[in-house]
Scaffold this motif. Structure first.
Motif, short mmCIF file in Angstrom:
data_model
loop_
_atom_site.label_atom_id
_atom_site.label_comp_id
_atom_site.label_asym_id
_atom_site.label_seq_id
_atom_site.Cartn_x
_atom_site.Cartn_y
_atom_site.Cartn_z
N GLY A 146 8.47 -9.05 8.08
CA GLY A 146 8.28 -7.69 8.54
C GLY A 146 7.97 -6.72 7.42
N ILE A 147 7.94 -5.45 7.74
CA ILE A 147 7.56 -4.41 6.78
C ILE A 147 8.81 -3.80 6.14
CG2 ILE A 147 6.54 -2.11 6.55
CD1 ILE A 147 4.51 -2.91 8.68
N ARG A 148 8.76 -3.67 4.82
CA ARG A 148 9.79 -2.95 4.08
C ARG A 148 9.15 -1.69 3.51
NH1 ARG A 148 11.41 -6.95 6.27
NH2 ARG A 148 13.03 -8.39 5.54
N ARG A 149 9.94 -0.64 3.35
CA ARG A 149 9.42 0.63 2.83
C ARG A 149 10.31 1.10 1.67
NH1 ARG A 149 5.77 2.81 6.60
NH2 ARG A 149 5.84 1.77 8.63
N SER A 150 9.68 1.71 0.68
CA SER A 150 10.46 2.21 -0.46
C SER A 150 9.77 3.39 -1.13
CB SER A 150 10.67 1.09 -1.49
OG SER A 150 9.43 0.74 -2.08
N ARG A 151 10.57 4.18 -1.82
CA ARG A 151 10.02 5.29 -2.59
C ARG A 151 9.45 4.81 -3.92
NH1 ARG A 151 14.48 6.79 0.16
NH2 ARG A 151 14.25 8.61 1.55
N HIS A 152 10.08 3.80 -4.49
CA HIS A 152 9.60 3.20 -5.74
C HIS A 152 9.48 1.70 -5.53
CE1 HIS A 152 10.06 6.72 -8.48
NE2 HIS A 152 10.88 7.10 -7.52
N LEU A 153 8.53 1.11 -6.25
CA LEU A 153 8.29 -0.33 -6.14
C LEU A 153 8.23 -0.93 -7.54
CD1 LEU A 153 7.54 -2.81 -4.40
CD2 LEU A 153 5.14 -2.15 -4.68
N ILE A 154 9.09 -1.91 -7.80
CA ILE A 154 9.10 -2.61 -9.09
C ILE A 154 8.59 -4.03 -8.88
CG2 ILE A 154 10.52 -3.48 -10.99
CD1 ILE A 154 12.38 -1.13 -10.58
N VAL A 155 7.54 -4.38 -9.59
CA VAL A 155 6.98 -5.73 -9.51
C VAL A 155 7.56 -6.56 -10.64
CG1 VAL A 155 4.87 -7.10 -9.51
CG2 VAL A 155 4.86 -4.81 -8.48
N ALA A 156 8.31 -7.58 -10.27
CA ALA A 156 8.95 -8.46 -11.25
C ALA A 156 8.74 -9.92 -10.82
CB ALA A 156 10.44 -8.14 -11.36
N SER A 157 7.53 -10.19 -10.35
CA SER A 157 7.23 -11.51 -9.79
C SER A 157 6.73 -12.51 -10.81
CB SER A 157 6.20 -11.38 -8.66
OG SER A 157 5.06 -10.65 -9.11
N THR B 74 -3.16 -9.75 -8.02
CA THR B 74 -4.42 -9.42 -7.35
C THR B 74 -4.23 -9.36 -5.84
OG1 THR B 74 -5.69 -10.47 -9.11
CG2 THR B 74 -6.82 -10.12 -7.03
N ARG B 75 -3.54 -10.35 -5.28
CA ARG B 75 -3.35 -10.40 -3.83
C ARG B 75 -2.37 -9.33 -3.36
NH1 ARG B 75 0.54 -12.89 -0.92
NH2 ARG B 75 1.27 -14.12 -2.70
N VAL B 76 -1.26 -9.21 -4.06
CA VAL B 76 -0.18 -8.34 -3.60
C VAL B 76 -0.51 -6.86 -3.79
CG1 VAL B 76 2.22 -7.67 -4.00
CG2 VAL B 76 1.59 -10.08 -3.92
N LEU B 77 -1.10 -6.52 -4.94
CA LEU B 77 -1.32 -5.11 -5.27
C LEU B 77 -2.77 -4.66 -5.09
CD1 LEU B 77 0.89 -4.72 -8.47
CD2 LEU B 77 1.54 -4.39 -6.08
N GLY B 78 -3.62 -5.54 -4.59
CA GLY B 78 -5.02 -5.21 -4.40
C GLY B 78 -5.26 -3.88 -3.69
N PRO B 79 -4.56 -3.60 -2.57
CA PRO B 79 -4.79 -2.34 -1.85
C PRO B 79 -4.47 -1.09 -2.67
CG PRO B 79 -3.68 -3.93 -0.43
CD PRO B 79 -3.67 -4.51 -1.81
N LEU B 80 -3.69 -1.24 -3.75
CA LEU B 80 -3.33 -0.07 -4.57
C LEU B 80 -4.36 0.22 -5.65
CD1 LEU B 80 0.50 -0.73 -4.97
CD2 LEU B 80 -0.59 1.00 -3.54
N GLY B 81 -5.31 -0.71 -5.86
CA GLY B 81 -6.40 -0.47 -6.80
C GLY B 81 -6.01 -0.43 -8.26
N VAL B 82 -4.96 -1.15 -8.65
CA VAL B 82 -4.53 -1.13 -10.05
C VAL B 82 -4.69 -2.47 -10.74
CG1 VAL B 82 -2.87 0.74 -9.69
CG2 VAL B 82 -2.13 -1.64 -9.43
N ARG C 210 0.86 -1.18 0.00
CA ARG C 210 0.00 0.00 0.00
C ARG C 210 0.90 1.23 0.00
NH1 ARG C 210 0.22 -1.81 5.28
NH2 ARG C 210 0.52 -0.21 6.88
N LYS C 211 0.30 2.38 -0.26
CA LYS C 211 1.09 3.61 -0.29
C LYS C 211 0.63 4.53 0.83
CE LYS C 211 3.44 6.54 -3.60
NZ LYS C 211 3.51 7.07 -4.99
N VAL C 212 1.60 4.96 1.65
CA VAL C 212 1.31 5.81 2.80
C VAL C 212 2.32 6.95 2.84
CG1 VAL C 212 1.10 5.92 5.31
CG2 VAL C 212 0.43 3.83 4.09
N ASP C 213 1.81 8.18 2.91
CA ASP C 213 2.67 9.36 3.03
C ASP C 213 3.75 9.41 1.95
OD1 ASP C 213 1.26 10.14 5.29
OD2 ASP C 213 2.59 9.04 6.65
N GLY C 214 3.39 9.03 0.73
CA GLY C 214 4.29 9.17 -0.41
C GLY C 214 5.28 8.04 -0.61
N HIS C 215 5.22 7.00 0.22
CA HIS C 215 6.11 5.86 0.00
C HIS C 215 5.32 4.56 0.13
CE1 HIS C 215 6.39 6.33 4.44
NE2 HIS C 215 6.42 5.00 4.41
#
Length: 387
Positions: free
Chosen positions: A120-131, A319-327, A107-112
């Protein structure tokens, strides 16, 4: 207990050929990158596939940036050569890869991006999906399938071709994975093999004489899709003759169109059609039902195979991984008509999620280079704005 980490410039989901290619393009630009790989080592999805697995794409178009296969590697690299190639590339560049880390959602929170994982949780400014496009196998719910007394496997679990010696086999699906299975079965003394088709396959020979047909793919990729449809149709005719004589459905030659429109990869023949012509493999209509020891076809004929191999495709984990982003749409594809290396969510990118006429290696390199350029520009702009 939830573990938190500092915000990285880029997190890449997936340490396969696409993820490694993306990380390499970013490293060339000095961009801080973390790769999250759910397997315990790079190349494990390849290593688990059947031992006869061979690329349908030529060696020269199937390598990672700046790394060649060892001398003696065949024109079409085998499974173990590909696994070694991926691992050699990882060692050469020393990427920051965390293996055994599975991503549950983003999900995206406060611009990241906030990336929830089993570690655990990882945080990033950009996210590349290559799964990749084949995280999960697809198995249709055929009528009566649960009553079938024979063995049913997905093409992903094909195993060793020699295990099918003397057995009658029904292969459902004439796509890339279906013909991969048939190519290997054609070299084994099986019982009767059937190929169930709904429509004519988009099919190319692996070789014409001694020439590897795939070496022409960079030229074909530059031509209009309608021209490529015709070229593939002509090549089929030259290589195989009239396949309708052997029970293949009649239909338009639209393999390139289906590739571009529906992401359906073009199948490659390396022995299957010879098996059809000598009668080892019989082409039959669509499967409609299972019952006991029998499989019923659309023309009401019944078969009694020892083994059914479902070569009916895969689905991604989007669908599972990016669902919260609505794309992502319900079918696992991105919603809307957008390029896979762009997104309606700023900072979200995709590599290796779409087949091409050339190869996943070539396409991933193109996508990764474009993404690295954009990410570098965006990060530079962000940093200059803060100064």
């Amino acid at each position: 207990m939830t573990t938190e980490f500092s915000i990285r410039d880029v997190v890449v989901i997936g340490g396969g050929l696409s993820g490694l290619t993306a990380a390499h393009a970013l490293k060339l630009r000095g961009i801080d990158t973390l790769i999250l790989e759910k397997e315990n080592d790079v190349g494990m999805p390849w290593a688990r596939r059947h031992p006869q697995l061979t690329l349908n794409t030529h060696r020269d178009l199937s390598s990672l940036p700046g790394l060649k296969y060892p001398v003696g590697t065949g024109a079409f690299p085998k499974r173990d050569s590909v696994v070694a190639h991926l691992r050699d590339f990882r060692e050469k560049h020393g990427f920051d890869i965390q293996c055994g880390v599975e991503v549950f959602s983003c999900r995206k929170v406060d611009g990241h991006f906030v990336i929830e994982t089993n570690a655990g949780i990882r945080r990033s400014r950009h996210l590349i999906v290559a799964s990749g496009r084949d995280a999960f196998v697809c198995m249709p719910k055929w009528k009566g399938l649960d009553t079938f007394k024979g063995r049913v496997v997905h093409a992903a679990d094909f195993g060793d071709a020699m295990d099918y010696t003397g057995k009658s086999v029904l292969v459902i699906g004439g796509g890339n994975s279906g013909f991969d299975v048939l190519n290997h079965l054609s070299r084994v003394k099986t019982g009767q093999v059937w190929l169930s088709l709904r429509r004519p396959p988009g099919l190319l020979p692996k070789r014409l004489g001694r020439f590897a047909v795939h070496r022409l793919s960079p030229i074909m990729a530059k031509l209009p899709t309608s021209y490529v449809d015709k070229l593939i149709g002509w090549t089929q005719q030259i290589a195989f003759g009239d396949l309708t004589r052997y029970g293949f459905p009649a239909g338009p030659s639209d393999a390139a169109t289906r590739l571009a429109r529906d992401n359906i990869a073009i199948a490659v023949d390396d022995g299957a059609i010879a098996g059809v012509k000598r009668g080892q493999i019989l082409v039959v209509p669509e499967v409609v039902a299972f019952s006991g020891t029998t499989v019923t076809l659309a023309d009401r004929r019944t078969l009694e195979p020892d083994v059914v191999i479902a070569a009916v495709g895969y689905s991604s984990s989007l669908t599972r991984v990016l669902g919260p982003l609505g794309v992502v749409g319900e079918n696992g594809s991105q919603s809307g008509v957008v390029e896979l290396d762009k997104s309606t969510v700023e900072g979200l990118w995709f590599v290796g999620m779409k087949p091409s006429l050339t190869s996943y290696f070539v396409e991933a390199r193109r996508e990764a280079k474009s993404i690295a350029f954009s990410v570098a520009a965006m990060l530079a702009n962000e940093r200059s704005t803060k100064q």
